[in-house]
Design an enzyme around this catalytic site. Structure first.
Site, short mmCIF file in Angstrom:
data_model
loop_
_atom_site.label_atom_id
_atom_site.label_comp_id
_atom_site.label_asym_id
_atom_site.label_seq_id
_atom_site.Cartn_x
_atom_site.Cartn_y
_atom_site.Cartn_z
N GLU A 226 0.87 -1.19 0.00
CA GLU A 226 0.00 0.00 0.00
C GLU A 226 0.89 1.22 0.00
OE1 GLU A 226 -2.67 0.70 3.27
OE2 GLU A 226 -3.50 -1.32 3.22
N GLU A 274 -13.87 5.96 -0.53
CA GLU A 274 -14.76 5.05 0.19
C GLU A 274 -15.57 5.84 1.23
OE1 GLU A 274 -12.49 0.93 0.75
OE2 GLU A 274 -11.20 2.62 1.24
#
Length: 301
Positions: A226, A274
Site C-alpha cells: 500500500e 470510500e
C-alpha cells in the site's frame, strides 16, 4: 470496498483492464471479486483478514486446509493469486499468531499442489525503529526477526504499507513537502551507507531493507503493498499533492531505491474513494477514482 456506492466487481475489473493496471489487492476473500478476476491476468494479493481468522489459521492446520480449499483452490490458476497476506498491520498480542498462521497456510498450499503462491504478512512502518538515516533501520520487536528469517526460507517477499504522507503529516517541520511527493530539489545523504536520497519513499523502503539485513534476511524482497496520498479531508490532503505523489510513485518505482535498484512492485491505495471508511476524513479520500469511475485527477499508469 468500504462504501455503499461503489461499482460492481465486474465493472471494477473492467476498469482495471481498460487502464492497464496489472495488480490488485483485496482485504478478504470476497467471492464476487474473485469470480470477476477469473482469466483477467491481474496479479492478486489476497488477504486472509485480521481478527478471528488469524487466530484460527495459527492454531489449526485443519482450519488452514479448509481456508485454502474454500478460498484458493476454486479460483487458482484462473485467478492469478500471487501472494496471500496473513493479516494487515497486525499489532498487540495477535502478532504472535502471524508466523504459525503462515506456516499452516504454506503447508496447506503445498498439500494442494499450490506452493507457487507465496505466503507473507503486511506490516506498517511502525515495525521499524531508528528509521533515519535509512541504514540504521532495525525491527522494533523480535517477532519480526522470526518472520523475516522464515520469509528468507520460503522465498516470499515482505509486504510493507509505506506512507510518506503520514510521515510528512507527523513531522512537517523536518520533512519538506517536495521530498515527500517526489519533487526535485531536496537530497539527503545517509552517513551510514553513503547513499543519496531524493525522496522519502526510498528512504522509508531502505530502512526496511536495513532491518531485514540486521535480522539475517537480507535476501528477502520487499513489495509495497500500500502507498498513497489523500486528495481531501485534512492536512496537506489536496488534489495537487495527491496527483504529485501518486504520479511520482508510478514514474519512480520502476527504478527502485538507492539500496535496491530495479523494479519495485508497488500497489497504490486506493482505487476508489470510500464513503463508509472510519476515522479521519482523509481515510475517505485516498481514491484514484470516484465511485462513478471518473478519475479524481488525471493520472498515467
Amino acid at each position: 470496498m468500504v462504501g455503499n456506492d461503489l461499482p460492481s466487481s465486474s465493472d471494477v475489473v473492467q476498469l482495471y483492464r481498460s487502464k492497464g493496471i496489472k495488480g490488485m489487492r483485496i482485504y478478504s476473500p470476497v467471492r464476487s471479486a474473485l469470480d470477476a478476476l477469473r482469466n483477467s491476468g491481474i496479479g492478486l494479493i489476497l488477504d486472509t483478514g485480521n481478527g478471528d481468522v488469524l487466530g484460527q489459521l495459527a492454531s489449526s492446520s485443519s482450519f488452514a486446509a479448509s481456508w485454502v480449499q474454500n478460498n484458493v483452490k476454486p479460483y487458482y490458476p484462473s485467478v492469478n493469486i500471487k501472494y496471500i497476506a496473513v493479516g494487515n498491520e497486525v499489532d498487540g498480542g495477535a502478532t504472535q499468531s502471524i508466523l504459525p498462521a503462515m506456516r499452516n497456510l504454506n503447508a496447506a498450499l503445498a498439500a494442494q499442489g499450490l506452493s507457487g503462491i507465496k505466503v507473507s504478512t503486511t506490516v506498517q512502518s511502525g515495525v521499524i525503529t531508528n528509521s533515519f538515516p535509512p541504514s540504521s533501520g532495525v525491527f522494533a520487536q523480535g517477532y519480526m526477526v522470526d518472520i523475516a528469517r522464515y520469509l528468507a526460507t520460503t522465498g516470499a517477499p515482505l509486504l510493507a504499507n509505506v506512507y510518506p504522507y503520514f510521515a510528512y503529516r507527523g513531522n512537517p517541520r523536518d520533512i519538506s513537502l517536495g521530498y515527500a511527493t517526489f519533487q526535485p530539489g531536496r537530497t539527503v545523504t545517509d552517513s551510514g551507507n553513503g547513499l543519496t536520497y531524493t525522496n522519502l519513499l526510498d528512504a522509508m523502503m531502505d530502512a526496511v531493507v536495513a532491518a531485514l539485513e540486521k535480522a539475517g534476511a537480507g535476501g528477502v524482497r520487499v513489495v509495497v503493498s500500500e502507498s498513497g496520498w489523500p486528495s481531501a479531508g485534512g492536512f496537506a490532503a489536496s488534489v495537487d499533492n495527491a496527483r504529485s505523489y501518486n504520479q511520482g510513485l508510478i514514474d519512480h518505482v520502476g527504478r527502485g531505491t538507492p539500496k535496491r535498484p530495479g523494479a519495485l512492485e508497488t500497489y497504490i491505495f486506493a482505487m476508489f474513494n470510500e464513503n463508509q471508511k472510519n476515522g479521519d476524513p482523509t481515510e475517505r479520500n485516498f481514491g484514484l477514482f470516484y465511485p462513478n469511475k471518473q478519475p479524481v485527477y488525471p493520472i498515467r499508469f
